[in-house]
Design a protein around this motif. Sequence first.
Motif, mmCIF file in Angstrom:
data_model
loop_
_atom_site.group_PDB
_atom_site.id
_atom_site.type_symbol
_atom_site.label_atom_id
_atom_site.label_comp_id
_atom_site.label_asym_id
_atom_site.label_seq_id
_atom_site.Cartn_x
_atom_site.Cartn_y
_atom_site.Cartn_z
ATOM 1 N N LEU A 1 0.856 -1.239 -0.035
ATOM 2 C CA LEU A 1 -0.027 -0.031 0.165
ATOM 3 C C LEU A 1 0.797 1.083 0.082
ATOM 4 O O LEU A 1 1.753 1.305 0.846
ATOM 5 N N GLU A 2 0.706 1.932 -1.151
ATOM 6 C CA GLU A 2 1.506 3.469 -1.182
ATOM 7 C C GLU A 2 0.428 4.355 -0.931
ATOM 8 O O GLU A 2 -0.655 4.586 -1.236
ATOM 9 N N ILE A 3 0.717 5.299 0.163
ATOM 10 C CA ILE A 3 -0.071 6.334 0.823
ATOM 11 C C ILE A 3 0.605 7.696 0.271
ATOM 12 O O ILE A 3 1.936 7.926 0.885
ATOM 13 N N VAL A 4 0.098 8.428 -0.312
ATOM 14 C CA VAL A 4 0.635 9.754 -0.884
ATOM 15 C C VAL A 4 -0.496 10.836 -0.253
ATOM 16 O O VAL A 4 -1.516 10.821 -1.023
ATOM 17 N N SER A 5 0.101 11.741 0.421
ATOM 18 C CA SER A 5 -0.727 12.797 0.939
ATOM 19 C C SER A 5 -0.514 14.072 0.485
ATOM 20 O O SER A 5 0.601 14.185 0.205
ATOM 21 N N THR A 6 -1.478 15.091 0.316
ATOM 22 C CA THR A 6 -1.397 16.279 0.016
ATOM 23 C C THR A 6 -1.736 17.278 1.148
ATOM 24 O O THR A 6 -3.064 17.187 1.488
ATOM 25 N N PRO A 7 -0.967 17.887 1.797
ATOM 26 C CA PRO A 7 0.227 18.061 1.607
ATOM 27 C C PRO A 7 1.167 16.626 2.243
ATOM 28 O O PRO A 7 0.432 16.042 2.986
ATOM 29 N N PRO A 8 2.481 16.474 1.891
ATOM 30 C CA PRO A 8 3.175 15.263 2.370
ATOM 31 C C PRO A 8 3.579 15.638 3.869
ATOM 32 O O PRO A 8 3.622 16.801 4.164
ATOM 33 N N GLY A 9 4.185 14.498 4.256
ATOM 34 C CA GLY A 9 4.478 14.854 5.828
ATOM 35 C C GLY A 9 3.713 14.286 6.908
ATOM 36 O O GLY A 9 4.089 14.679 8.046
ATOM 37 N N ALA A 10 2.606 13.649 6.404
ATOM 38 C CA ALA A 10 1.509 13.087 7.349
ATOM 39 C C ALA A 10 2.110 12.093 8.126
ATOM 40 O O ALA A 10 2.944 10.986 7.485
ATOM 41 N N THR A 11 1.602 11.392 9.151
ATOM 42 C CA THR A 11 1.737 10.577 9.923
ATOM 43 C C THR A 11 0.782 9.367 9.541
ATOM 44 O O THR A 11 -0.359 9.470 9.369
ATOM 45 N N VAL B 1 -4.354 10.671 -0.653
ATOM 46 C CA VAL B 1 -4.932 11.330 0.620
ATOM 47 C C VAL B 1 -4.987 12.951 0.427
ATOM 48 O O VAL B 1 -4.067 13.382 0.915
ATOM 49 N N PRO B 2 -6.111 13.560 0.030
ATOM 50 C CA PRO B 2 -6.135 14.956 -0.162
ATOM 51 C C PRO B 2 -6.409 15.487 1.489
ATOM 52 O O PRO B 2 -7.747 15.434 1.703
ATOM 53 N N LEU B 3 -5.644 15.816 2.106
ATOM 54 C CA LEU B 3 -5.865 16.100 3.670
ATOM 55 C C LEU B 3 -6.747 17.630 3.501
ATOM 56 O O LEU B 3 -6.327 18.567 2.831
ATOM 57 N N VAL B 4 -7.717 17.742 4.306
ATOM 58 C CA VAL B 4 -8.441 18.990 4.419
ATOM 59 C C VAL B 4 -8.263 19.797 5.633
ATOM 60 O O VAL B 4 -8.029 19.145 6.599
#
Length: 188
Positions: free
Chosen positions: A49-59, A112-115
């Motif tokens: 599983l590859e998790i890519v968040s926007t913005p990066p740097g998430a736990t 993962v688009p973080l809100v």
Amino acid sequence: PPPPSMQASDLGRPQPLRWLLSALGLVAIAVGAAWVVSTLVPPPPPPTLEIVSTPPGATVLLDGAALPGVTPLSLGNGLEVGRSYAVEVRLSGYQPWTATFVATTGTTRQEVPLVPAVAVLHVETTPPGAAITVDGAVVGISPLDLGSMRAGQRVIVRAALPGYAPAQLDVVIAAGVTPAVLVLEPIR
């Protein structure tokens, strides 16, 4: 005519050795074909599983346990095909993102688009009616609510009222409502 080793009485009778050799030959062919197929066809890739968040740097938490590193992050060790996993992605100043991941063979990429978390700065002064600035910009008269804040943001709130010494607070905005109460002392 029958071969010289056979007699006319042997023509209708099965030949046990011939049948045995034929059966052994077929078994050998089947085993050889299975070996060739198993060596030529690679096994399916393990689940990743590859998790890519926007913005990066998430736990990233998997089944409630924080994983080492931050996004973008690739998880593969120990995932079992067909098993469900609870995935949570957290970053200060943003709403947590949660999902259920069912492991399948190969790589699954999850964007993962973080809100941004909703944050309000509530400013009160004693006495009320003071001019309020946030990071040097005039924002209004107390009491007031500023809803355009970002959780995790650090600001300097300053209050000024004629006849009173100015007051100042260094405030870190939290998700939800962050109170800032400034007490102005009269000038003597």
